[in-house]
Design a protein around this motif. Structure first.
Motif, PDB file in Angstrom:
ATOM      1  N   UNK A  90      17.144   1.226 -11.589  1.00 32.24           N
ATOM      2  CA  UNK A  90      16.671   0.032 -11.327  1.00 32.24           C
ATOM      3  C   UNK A  90      15.215   0.115 -10.632  1.00 32.24           C
ATOM      4  N   UNK A  91      14.164  -0.691 -10.869  1.00 36.69           N
ATOM      5  CA  UNK A  91      12.950  -0.037 -10.375  1.00 36.69           C
ATOM      6  C   UNK A  91      12.459  -1.328  -9.401  1.00 36.69           C
ATOM      7  N   UNK A  92      12.325  -1.096  -8.148  1.00 36.44           N
ATOM      8  CA  UNK A  92      11.991  -2.073  -7.031  1.00 36.44           C
ATOM      9  C   UNK A  92      11.104  -1.495  -6.221  1.00 36.44           C
ATOM     10  N   UNK A  93       9.903  -2.059  -5.705  1.00 31.66           N
ATOM     11  CA  UNK A  93       9.206  -1.552  -4.622  1.00 31.66           C
ATOM     12  C   UNK A  93       9.743  -1.756  -3.250  1.00 31.66           C
ATOM     13  N   UNK A  94       9.010  -1.083  -2.098  1.00 33.72           N
ATOM     14  CA  UNK A  94       9.466  -1.332  -0.992  1.00 33.72           C
ATOM     15  C   UNK A  94       9.409  -2.771  -0.418  1.00 33.72           C
ATOM     16  N   UNK A  95       8.573  -3.502  -0.943  1.00 37.15           N
ATOM     17  CA  UNK A  95       8.461  -4.916  -0.786  1.00 37.15           C
ATOM     18  C   UNK A  95       9.739  -5.674  -1.251  1.00 37.15           C
ATOM     19  N   UNK A  96      10.477  -5.071  -2.023  1.00 41.05           N
ATOM     20  CA  UNK A  96      11.656  -5.649  -2.542  1.00 41.05           C
ATOM     21  C   UNK A  96      12.765  -5.480  -1.861  1.00 41.05           C
ATOM     22  N   UNK A  97      12.511  -4.696  -0.724  1.00 41.33           N
ATOM     23  CA  UNK A  97      13.871  -4.088   0.088  1.00 41.33           C
ATOM     24  C   UNK A  97      13.873  -4.621   1.366  1.00 41.33           C
ATOM     25  N   UNK A  98      15.315  -5.074   1.913  1.00 46.11           N
ATOM     26  CA  UNK A  98      15.348  -5.292   3.372  1.00 46.11           C
ATOM     27  C   UNK A  98      16.499  -4.625   3.655  1.00 46.11           C
ATOM     28  N   UNK A  99      16.249  -4.035   5.130  1.00 46.47           N
ATOM     29  CA  UNK A  99      17.311  -3.078   5.634  1.00 46.47           C
ATOM     30  C   UNK A  99      17.924  -4.028   6.640  1.00 46.47           C
ATOM     31  N   UNK A 100      19.311  -3.905   6.781  1.00 44.10           N
ATOM     32  CA  UNK A 100      20.226  -4.374   7.868  1.00 44.10           C
ATOM     33  C   UNK A 100      21.222  -3.784   8.547  1.00 44.10           C
ATOM     34  N   UNK A 101      21.873  -4.275   9.484  1.00 47.00           N
ATOM     35  CA  UNK A 101      23.062  -3.577  10.183  1.00 47.00           C
ATOM     36  C   UNK A 101      24.155  -3.527   9.089  1.00 47.00           C
ATOM     37  N   UNK A 102      23.935  -2.862   8.209  1.00 47.27           N
ATOM     38  CA  UNK A 102      25.364  -2.887   7.351  1.00 47.27           C
ATOM     39  C   UNK A 102      25.180  -3.724   5.943  1.00 47.27           C
ATOM     40  N   UNK A 103      25.925  -3.178   4.925  1.00 47.39           N
ATOM     41  CA  UNK A 103      25.747  -4.269   3.961  1.00 47.39           C
ATOM     42  C   UNK A 103      26.372  -5.753   4.178  1.00 47.39           C
ATOM     43  N   UNK A 104      27.338  -5.678   4.920  1.00 48.13           N
ATOM     44  CA  UNK A 104      28.030  -7.111   5.398  1.00 48.13           C
ATOM     45  C   UNK A 104      26.723  -8.096   6.000  1.00 48.13           C
ATOM     46  N   UNK A 105      25.902  -7.317   6.927  1.00 45.62           N
ATOM     47  CA  UNK A 105      24.919  -8.255   7.693  1.00 45.62           C
ATOM     48  C   UNK A 105      24.074  -8.611   6.709  1.00 45.62           C
ATOM     49  N   UNK A 106      23.733  -7.857   5.476  1.00 47.86           N
ATOM     50  CA  UNK A 106      22.686  -8.499   4.326  1.00 47.86           C
ATOM     51  C   UNK A 106      23.321  -9.473   3.578  1.00 47.86           C
ATOM     52  N   UNK A 107      24.623  -9.402   3.470  1.00 40.36           N
ATOM     53  CA  UNK A 107      25.399 -10.234   2.692  1.00 40.36           C
ATOM     54  C   UNK A 107      25.260 -11.750   3.302  1.00 40.36           C
TER      55      UNK A 107
END
Ligand code: PMP
Ligand code: GLU
Length: 403
Positions: A90-107
């Motif tokens: 899957x091709x995504x650039x860094x601008x398509x990514x957000x990092x959080x405190x766990x997958x749960x936090x992102x959901x």
């Protein structure tokens, strides 16, 4: 808590996470001196890889102990983009990514930035305990679709089609699955994807947190690799917790369209500010460094899943299906209901079975009611082989002792 008017109506809508509550109960019983084998929490017992720990130490020594940007550091987002291409095609650039405190936090944040009151989220059952409550607390309506047991409880295209309404906002798909261990094949993913392509208002949240743990020699299939048409309305959720034995580092990410990712980042800027700078440095080593650790863990869990399923075959009243992935068994306990324990209590539900195992056998498990499909129980085999042997011996003895 229901009699606490100071607290919001919102918090009264949900219950504490059953998996976290079960872990707390195990900790409490052990603190009281009880000998408890813990099959509750889904947490690898293997250590975080050394090179990851070294990267964290080096980051701390280099002074990388400050706030970072709310979406995560550019270096980590680049490492995740590389990982997505390498492992998931899957091709995504860094601008398509957000990092959080766990997958749960992102959901949670993804639901929070997308749901308006009454919006529906399709969740296939059995489901991970937190999905419905995370939807409810964010004003959405969980639409639960129960899979059929002979088909491994998987969501079928027909069931998905009939659950979609004009109010549907998301489908949350989880493969490999917690709690059943089911793994969707490429054909199954494609068929579900085709349904979604006919309903352009529905977004796909693909929870791939167990991607490394597949036991039949097949490979994890990321839906976007086979149905790229969904790219503009999908969010991949993943993280370091399971694959790299990093549950306590609290590091997960989302990958998807920039508008959504930026909205999640905006909310993070107002909630946790950013993920831990140290965990982010460690996660670069995890995602970009040697992949020996998840590969080893996959072999270990495959063997443990087989062992646990084999040992529990001898438990009268329990019906075990060997798992294809993740690190859970989800046996039916229907055959135990109506039976009496040596202390004279009748088992009327999977909750009773869980209490009986905890109280009389010293083995902690989770009830299937919490996962939306009783009467089952969930057992995590992310435990040591010794714990699995001893715990299963106790469970079999407890089942044999029923009258
Ligand atoms: N999704 C599923 C299905 C899970 O079981 C978990 C387990 N914790 C998560 C997401 C999130 O894990 P974490 O927040 O540790 O990344
Ligand atoms: N996801 C893990 C589980 O299913 C535990 C952590 C959690 O529920 O947040 O046991």
């Amino acid at each position: 808590m229901s009699n606490t008017p100071f607290l919001s109506e919102r918090i009264h809508r949900i219950k504490p996470s059953p998996s976290m509550a079960a872990k707390a109960l195990v900790d409490k019983l052990r603190a009281e001196g009880r000998d408890i084998i813990d099959f509750t929490i889904g947490e690898p017992d293997l250590p975080t890889p050394d090179h990851v720990i070294e990267a964290a130490i080096a980051a701390m020594r280099a002074g990388r102990t400050k706030y970072t940007g709310s979406s995560g550091t550019p270096e980590l987002r680049k490492a995740i983009a590389t990982k997505l291409l390498r492992d998931n095609q899957v091709e995504f650039g860094p601008q398509n990514i957000v990092v959080g405190a766990g997958g749960k936090h992102i959901i949670f944040h993804a639901l929070s930035v997308t749901l308006n009151p009454g919006d529906e989220v399709i969740i296939h059952a059995p489901y991970w305990v937190s999905y419905p409550d995370m939807v409810v607390v964010n004003d959405g309506v969980p639409v639960v679709v129960v899979g059929s047991e002979p088909e491994g409880f998987k969501l079928t295209p027909a069931a998905l089609e009939s659950a979609i309404t004009p109010a549907t906002k998301w489908l949350i798909l989880n493969s490999p699955n917690n709690p059943t261990g089911a793994v969707y094949s490429e054909e199954e993913i494609r068929a579900l994807g085709e349904v979604l392509t006919r309903h352009p208002h529905v977004w796909l949240m693909s929870d791939e947190i167990y991607e490394h743990f597949i036991f039949d020699g097949s490979k994890h299939v990321s839906p976007l690799a086979v149905v790229p048409e969904l790219r503009e309305r999908s969010l991949i959720v993943n993280g370091a917790s399971k694959g790299y034995s990093m549950t306590g580092w609290r590091l997960g990410y989302g990958a998807g369209p920039a508008t959504l990712v930026n909205a999640i980042s905006k909310l993070i800027s107002q909630t946790t500010t950013c993920p831990s700078s140290i965990s982010q440095a460690a996660a670069i080593a995890a995602f970009a460094g040697s992949q020996a650790s998840p590969q080893h863990a996959a072999k270990v869990f495959a063997a443990r899943g087989k062992l646990m399923a084999q040992l529990l075959k001898d438990a009268p009243g329990m019906r075990v299906t060997p798992p294809s992935g993740a690190f859970y068994l989800y046996p039916s306990v229907a055959g135990m209901l109506g039976k009496r324990t040596p202390k004279g209590k009748t088992l009327n539900s999977d909750m009773d079975v869980v209490s009986y195992f905890t109280e009389e056998a010293g083995v902690a498990t989770l009830d299937g009611t919490a996962y939306g499909v009783p009467p089952h129980i969930r057992l995590s085999f992310a435990a040591s082989e010794d714990a699995i042997r001893e715990g299963c011996k106790r469970i079999v003895a407890a089942c044999v002792a029923l009258g």
